[in-house]
Design an enzyme around this catalytic site. Sequence first.
Site, PDB file in Angstrom:
ATOM      1  N   ARG A   1      -3.488   9.104   4.995  1.00  0.00           N
ATOM      2  CA  ARG A   1      -3.421   8.245   3.927  1.00  0.00           C
ATOM      3  C   ARG A   1      -2.162   7.582   4.254  1.00  0.00           C
ATOM      4  O   ARG A   1      -1.929   5.821   3.422  1.00  0.00           O
ATOM      5  CB  ARG A   1      -3.694   9.218   2.987  1.00  0.00           C
ATOM      6  CG  ARG A   1      -2.963   8.088   1.671  1.00  0.00           C
ATOM      7  CD  ARG A   1      -3.382   9.134   0.164  1.00  0.00           C
ATOM      8  NE  ARG A   1      -2.290   9.610   0.008  1.00  0.00           N
ATOM      9  CZ  ARG A   1      -2.552  11.616  -0.993  1.00  0.00           C
ATOM     10  NH1 ARG A   1      -3.784  11.075  -1.608  1.00  0.00           N
ATOM     11  NH2 ARG A   1      -1.602  12.066  -0.560  1.00  0.00           N
TER      12      ARG A   1
ATOM     13  N   GLU B   1      -8.502   7.316 -13.783  1.00  0.00           N
ATOM     14  CA  GLU B   1      -7.223   9.280 -13.038  1.00  0.00           C
ATOM     15  C   GLU B   1      -6.646   9.451 -13.983  1.00  0.00           C
ATOM     16  O   GLU B   1      -6.790   8.785 -15.016  1.00  0.00           O
ATOM     17  CB  GLU B   1      -7.435   8.561 -11.473  1.00  0.00           C
ATOM     18  CG  GLU B   1      -6.207   7.411 -11.672  1.00  0.00           C
ATOM     19  CD  GLU B   1      -5.857   7.126  -9.509  1.00  0.00           C
ATOM     20  OE1 GLU B   1      -6.148   8.591  -9.451  1.00  0.00           O
ATOM     21  OE2 GLU B   1      -5.658   5.788  -9.726  1.00  0.00           O
TER      22      GLU B   1
ATOM     23  N   LYS C   1      -1.176   3.938  -1.691  1.00  0.00           N
ATOM     24  CA  LYS C   1       0.128   5.375  -2.688  1.00  0.00           C
ATOM     25  C   LYS C   1       1.601   4.458  -2.802  1.00  0.00           C
ATOM     26  O   LYS C   1       2.316   4.338  -2.088  1.00  0.00           O
ATOM     27  CB  LYS C   1       0.303   6.490  -2.144  1.00  0.00           C
ATOM     28  CG  LYS C   1       0.550   7.407  -2.761  1.00  0.00           C
ATOM     29  CD  LYS C   1       0.384   9.001  -2.383  1.00  0.00           C
ATOM     30  CE  LYS C   1       0.433   9.713  -2.722  1.00  0.00           C
ATOM     31  NZ  LYS C   1       0.692  10.060  -4.449  1.00  0.00           N
TER      32      LYS C   1
ATOM     33  N   ARG D   1      18.302 -10.270   0.300  1.00  0.00           N
ATOM     34  CA  ARG D   1      16.926  -9.999  -0.270  1.00  0.00           C
ATOM     35  C   ARG D   1      16.541 -11.582  -1.223  1.00  0.00           C
ATOM     36  O   ARG D   1      16.772 -13.178  -1.297  1.00  0.00           O
ATOM     37  CB  ARG D   1      17.526  -9.978  -2.164  1.00  0.00           C
ATOM     38  CG  ARG D   1      16.460 -10.026  -3.633  1.00  0.00           C
ATOM     39  CD  ARG D   1      17.058  -9.773  -4.597  1.00  0.00           C
ATOM     40  NE  ARG D   1      15.610  -9.538  -5.407  1.00  0.00           N
ATOM     41  CZ  ARG D   1      14.967 -10.387  -6.324  1.00  0.00           C
ATOM     42  NH1 ARG D   1      14.830 -11.702  -6.300  1.00  0.00           N
ATOM     43  NH2 ARG D   1      14.623  -9.894  -7.192  1.00  0.00           N
TER      44      ARG D   1
ATOM     45  N   LEU E   1      -6.344   5.888  -6.775  1.00  0.00           N
ATOM     46  CA  LEU E   1      -5.651   6.882  -5.644  1.00  0.00           C
ATOM     47  C   LEU E   1      -6.721   7.597  -5.004  1.00  0.00           C
ATOM     48  O   LEU E   1      -7.284   9.428  -6.192  1.00  0.00           O
ATOM     49  CB  LEU E   1      -4.513   6.990  -5.387  1.00  0.00           C
ATOM     50  CG  LEU E   1      -4.268   8.426  -3.938  1.00  0.00           C
ATOM     51  CD1 LEU E   1      -3.353   6.893  -3.763  1.00  0.00           C
ATOM     52  CD2 LEU E   1      -2.631   8.552  -4.613  1.00  0.00           C
TER      53      LEU E   1
ATOM     54  N   HIS F   1      11.744 -12.271  -1.593  1.00  0.00           N
ATOM     55  CA  HIS F   1      10.739 -12.196  -2.192  1.00  0.00           C
ATOM     56  C   HIS F   1       9.818 -12.040  -1.070  1.00  0.00           C
ATOM     57  O   HIS F   1       9.291 -11.670  -0.527  1.00  0.00           O
ATOM     58  CB  HIS F   1       9.593 -12.784  -2.557  1.00  0.00           C
ATOM     59  CG  HIS F   1      10.317 -12.401  -4.250  1.00  0.00           C
ATOM     60  ND1 HIS F   1      11.404 -13.667  -4.650  1.00  0.00           N
ATOM     61  CD2 HIS F   1       9.638 -12.266  -5.704  1.00  0.00           C
ATOM     62  CE1 HIS F   1      11.738 -12.783  -5.816  1.00  0.00           C
ATOM     63  NE2 HIS F   1      10.231 -11.875  -6.702  1.00  0.00           N
TER      64      HIS F   1
ATOM     65  N   TYR G   1       4.602   6.014  -0.107  1.00  0.00           N
ATOM     66  CA  TYR G   1       4.810   7.551  -0.080  1.00  0.00           C
ATOM     67  C   TYR G   1       4.037   8.496  -0.193  1.00  0.00           C
ATOM     68  O   TYR G   1       2.637   7.559  -0.215  1.00  0.00           O
ATOM     69  CB  TYR G   1       5.897   7.406  -1.595  1.00  0.00           C
ATOM     70  CG  TYR G   1       5.042   8.290  -2.601  1.00  0.00           C
ATOM     71  CD1 TYR G   1       4.877   7.127  -3.483  1.00  0.00           C
ATOM     72  CD2 TYR G   1       5.114   9.374  -3.220  1.00  0.00           C
ATOM     73  CE1 TYR G   1       3.577   7.242  -4.752  1.00  0.00           C
ATOM     74  CE2 TYR G   1       4.244   9.555  -4.648  1.00  0.00           C
ATOM     75  CZ  TYR G   1       3.549   8.548  -4.964  1.00  0.00           C
ATOM     76  OH  TYR G   1       3.462   8.327  -6.197  1.00  0.00           O
TER      77      TYR G   1
END
Length: 306
Positions: free
Chosen positions: A52, A185, A153, A105, A209, A107, A33
């Site tokens: 980014r 951070e 992110k 579903r 990040l 992996h 995101y």
Amino acid sequence: MEQWVYLNGRYLPMAEAMVPVEDRGYQFADGIYDVLKLAGWRPVRFRDHMKRLRESCEGILISDIPSMAEWESILAELAERSGLSRSLESQCILYIQVTRGVAPRNHLIPEPQPQPTICAYFKAAPHYTPEQRAYGVAVSAQPDERWLRCHIKAIGLLPVVLAKHAARKAGAFEALLVRDGIVTEAASCNVFCVKDGAVFTHPEGPLILSGITRGIVLDAARRLGIPVHEQPVPLSEFRKADEAFLSSTTMNVMPVTVLDGVPIGTGNVGPITRAVAAEVEAIIREELEAGVDLGAGLVASSQVGK
Ligand SMILES: Cc1ncc(COP(=O)(O)O)c(C=O)c1O
């Protein structure tokens, strides 16, 4: 502001924007995101955020996403539908999320990959109080239990959700994340401390990040002639700092005056923090005033240096 959502090529009212249960974002947190701030229709450091976003997608092997120019037209249409004010006094947040898409579903990453699920919407910018800005906020040291690709992110945010919760329960505003004794951070911002007139912050790399606002802070310090050291700071040294502050898109710079219930330095917002915060605001204002609205050639514009 009416909440409209861009979802896979469609523009929908928030209540109608639905994602299937087998979306891999829902089942595996298999997505990324980004969060931008806008003044009117002008995003702060659009190119940096888009870069980014692309790098985060590449980091998890998602390639089929809109180009920067396509994003500009998607977001301009979304801004129109959302009734976004064009006034530079009117600020809001843009949330963008990309997941690997919908598949039974399993992996394993499906091959060929499904169409990514791409969504974006504007929301009100969070409010920070004048008291927080004037007196600073408290942080609580918490173990940094995230994975080792924090430069991506990713939407898998449980470690910081729990860290921030623990910090709040301890009476703090934010969690100061500590890995192997080093301050990395915060749960959702970058962290800086000041010692003897110089600013210290964790270097870029997989342990943090790389915040877009962190970049603006570094620009601000450079403009002010304040030395910056991008080096790991042990928590034990951080506790002895003269000043500390946080940076993020939603806050810009937020002073930190208390760590684990103990004042940092004098316990007041210090002069370097004040100067950097003001310079960050000035840089953002300058860039916005010289900037271009979404849909008016923002990406093509040579005015957008960042
Ligand atoms: C872990 C983390 N660090 C730093 C930041 C600040 O990044 P930016 O300045 O781009 O908002 C964020 C923002 O969400 C974050 O989640």
